[in-house]
Scaffold this active site. Sequence first.
Site, PDB file in Angstrom:
ATOM      1  N   GLN A 274       0.855  -1.288   0.143  1.00  0.00           N
ATOM      2  CA  GLN A 274      -0.018  -0.072  -0.045  1.00  0.00           C
ATOM      3  C   GLN A 274       0.760   1.232   0.046  1.00  0.00           C
ATOM      4  OE1 GLN A 274      -3.407  -0.314  -0.367  1.00  0.00           O
ATOM      5  NE2 GLN A 274      -4.262  -0.880   1.368  1.00  0.00           N
TER       6      GLN A 274
ATOM      7  N   ASN B  57       7.856  -8.648  12.041  1.00  0.00           N
ATOM      8  CA  ASN B  57       8.669  -7.657  11.125  1.00  0.00           C
ATOM      9  C   ASN B  57      10.226  -7.598  11.514  1.00  0.00           C
ATOM     10  OD1 ASN B  57       6.560  -6.990   9.712  1.00  0.00           O
ATOM     11  ND2 ASN B  57       5.897  -5.164  10.765  1.00  0.00           N
TER      12      ASN B  57
ATOM     13  N   THR C  39       8.368   0.719   8.458  1.00  0.00           N
ATOM     14  CA  THR C  39       7.965  -0.762   8.982  1.00  0.00           C
ATOM     15  C   THR C  39       7.583  -0.155  10.498  1.00  0.00           C
ATOM     16  OG1 THR C  39       8.984  -1.682   7.304  1.00  0.00           O
ATOM     17  CG2 THR C  39       8.597  -3.024   9.405  1.00  0.00           C
TER      18      THR C  39
ATOM     19  N   HIS D 108       6.504   6.673  18.069  1.00  0.00           N
ATOM     20  CA  HIS D 108       5.342   6.395  17.322  1.00  0.00           C
ATOM     21  C   HIS D 108       4.338   5.696  17.790  1.00  0.00           C
ATOM     22  CE1 HIS D 108       3.326   6.823  13.707  1.00  0.00           C
ATOM     23  NE2 HIS D 108       3.292   5.681  13.322  1.00  0.00           N
TER      24      HIS D 108
HETATM   25  P1  A3D Z   1       1.530  -3.789   2.874  1.00  0.00           P
HETATM   26  O1  A3D Z   1       0.467  -3.194   2.006  1.00  0.00           O
HETATM   27  O2  A3D Z   1       1.175  -5.076   3.574  1.00  0.00           O
HETATM   28  O3  A3D Z   1       2.796  -3.864   2.164  1.00  0.00           O
HETATM   29  C1  A3D Z   1       3.974  -4.488   2.641  1.00  0.00           C
HETATM   30  C2  A3D Z   1       4.701  -5.108   1.544  1.00  0.00           C
HETATM   31  O4  A3D Z   1       5.923  -5.629   2.252  1.00  0.00           O
HETATM   32  C3  A3D Z   1       4.442  -6.242   0.842  1.00  0.00           C
HETATM   33  O5  A3D Z   1       3.869  -6.103  -0.378  1.00  0.00           O
HETATM   34  C4  A3D Z   1       4.868  -7.548   1.339  1.00  0.00           C
HETATM   35  O6  A3D Z   1       5.006  -8.458   0.336  1.00  0.00           O
HETATM   36  C5  A3D Z   1       6.298  -6.829   1.324  1.00  0.00           C
HETATM   37  N1  A3D Z   1       7.119  -7.643   2.052  1.00  0.00           N
HETATM   38  C6  A3D Z   1       7.065  -8.502   2.904  1.00  0.00           C
HETATM   39  N2  A3D Z   1       8.199  -9.186   3.506  1.00  0.00           N
HETATM   40  C7  A3D Z   1       9.306  -8.499   2.523  1.00  0.00           C
HETATM   41  C8  A3D Z   1      10.692  -8.929   2.437  1.00  0.00           C
HETATM   42  N3  A3D Z   1      11.147  -9.616   3.181  1.00  0.00           N
HETATM   43  N4  A3D Z   1      11.161  -8.038   1.522  1.00  0.00           N
HETATM   44  C9  A3D Z   1      10.635  -7.156   0.746  1.00  0.00           C
HETATM   45  N5  A3D Z   1       9.192  -6.890   0.797  1.00  0.00           N
HETATM   46  C10 A3D Z   1       8.724  -7.651   1.667  1.00  0.00           C
HETATM   47  O7  A3D Z   1       1.691  -2.880   3.946  1.00  0.00           O
HETATM   48  P2  A3D Z   1       1.791  -1.160   3.934  1.00  0.00           P
HETATM   49  O8  A3D Z   1       2.555  -0.575   2.697  1.00  0.00           O
HETATM   50  O9  A3D Z   1       0.486  -0.567   4.376  1.00  0.00           O
HETATM   51  O10 A3D Z   1       2.688  -1.113   5.609  1.00  0.00           O
HETATM   52  C11 A3D Z   1       4.167  -1.233   5.465  1.00  0.00           C
HETATM   53  C12 A3D Z   1       4.493  -1.045   7.001  1.00  0.00           C
HETATM   54  O11 A3D Z   1       4.498   0.424   7.319  1.00  0.00           O
HETATM   55  C13 A3D Z   1       3.710  -1.784   7.964  1.00  0.00           C
HETATM   56  O12 A3D Z   1       4.683  -2.441   8.863  1.00  0.00           O
HETATM   57  C14 A3D Z   1       3.004  -0.703   8.639  1.00  0.00           C
HETATM   58  O13 A3D Z   1       2.623  -1.100   9.904  1.00  0.00           O
HETATM   59  C15 A3D Z   1       4.106   0.650   8.627  1.00  0.00           C
HETATM   60  N6  A3D Z   1       3.351   1.820   8.468  1.00  0.00           N
HETATM   61  C16 A3D Z   1       4.025   2.892   9.322  1.00  0.00           C
HETATM   62  C17 A3D Z   1       3.551   3.896   9.439  1.00  0.00           C
HETATM   63  C18 A3D Z   1       4.378   5.008  10.082  1.00  0.00           C
HETATM   64  O14 A3D Z   1       3.866   6.174  10.334  1.00  0.00           O
HETATM   65  C19 A3D Z   1       5.575   4.700  10.680  1.00  0.00           C
HETATM   66  C20 A3D Z   1       2.299   4.543   9.016  1.00  0.00           C
HETATM   67  C21 A3D Z   1       1.572   3.292   8.590  1.00  0.00           C
HETATM   68  C22 A3D Z   1       2.029   2.168   8.238  1.00  0.00           C
END
Ligand code: A3D
Length: 310
Positions: free
Chosen positions: A12, A97, A121, A177
């Site tokens: 996302q 994670n 992450t 955070h």
């Molecule tokens: P999501 O849409 O699930 O995307 C994560 C991607 O990471 C997926 O496409 C997975 O296939 C990929 N992935 C998993 N393992 C691996 C790996 N070993 N190597 C490479 N890619 C991999 O999640 P998202 O994009 O919504 O969120 C990603 C992270 O950001 C999560 O941990 C959330 O909790 C975090 N996040 C942080 C904030 C902050 O403000 C810090 C805000 C929102 C989300």
Amino acid sequence: MRKKIALIGGGQIGQILAMLAAQQEMGDIVILDIPDYLDPIKGKALDLMEMAPHGNYDANITGTSDYKDIAGADVVIVTAGKPRQAGMTREDLLATNIDIITKVAEGVKANAPKAFCIVLTNPLDAMVYMFYKVSGFPKNQVAGMAGTLDTARFRAFLAMELGVSVTDIAGTVLGGHGPTMVPLPRLTTVGGVPLTDIADQALIDRVVERTREAGTEIVKLFGKGSAFFSPAWSAIVMAESYLKDKKRVLPCAALCEGEYGINGLFIGVPALFTAKGVEKIYEITLTDEEKAQLAATVVAVQKTVDECNV
Ligand code: A3D
């Protein structure tokens, strides 16, 4: 030669990062994800290439699951990992994670050792610490994106409550955070006017509380997954300041070594973003109450970091 941006994780947030980085013409973009997700990642990259004629940008955008393709990256933005689902805390993501961030840090270290790295992450403060430890990169080369978003949320909620332009609100949010973060209304201004002169305590308390729970508010509304537009933009702002040496002062999770009396933790503090990365942390003179709030958030972050066993 164009700069190179490597996005580790193309879910996302990763896909919005790719779109924004392309629109900003930050450089060529490589999106890396796990082999099982290779075709969707290639599809997202191709879709963005096909958006370029109307999006008006020149960038080569590719999808991969091979770390060799991130070689020479100037900036790495890490979103690899699981996001929260409704009812989960960020700390619930820790076990899953940790492994992902360890592999990512090893891959980045081996293939893009000079890149400025921004980690998103969750649980953020612990995951950026893990990334720093495993990569062995210097502290100025690694930052966690959290305070930039938390401050954006604080500003957005204030603008909504006060009926003023969000661009005129300046302020900052310190700390981890999570629900212990420390927004600083005392130092917030609206077009130069102190917030505390124009807003009553009830409004301030309401906005502070909403800021602390902003991520959870979105998770509840989505039902599945967490925020992605605003986290992506916040990371882009940090990357842009590095790439263009803009010298922006942005709240982020930076390694504190004595600043604010904190030692050996990545935690939200105002930092100077230059071509050197996180060049400097600014220390704010805090009131006793703010110091106590910061001490509480340090305890919360330390607890999660201790569980990482690094
Ligand atoms: P999501 O849409 O699930 O995307 C994560 C991607 O990471 C997926 O496409 C997975 O296939 C990929 N992935 C998993 N393992 C691996 C790996 N070993 N190597 C490479 N890619 C991999 O999640 P998202 O994009 O919504 O969120 C990603 C992270 O950001 C999560 O941990 C959330 O909790 C975090 N996040 C942080 C904030 C902050 O403000 C810090 C805000 C929102 C989300």
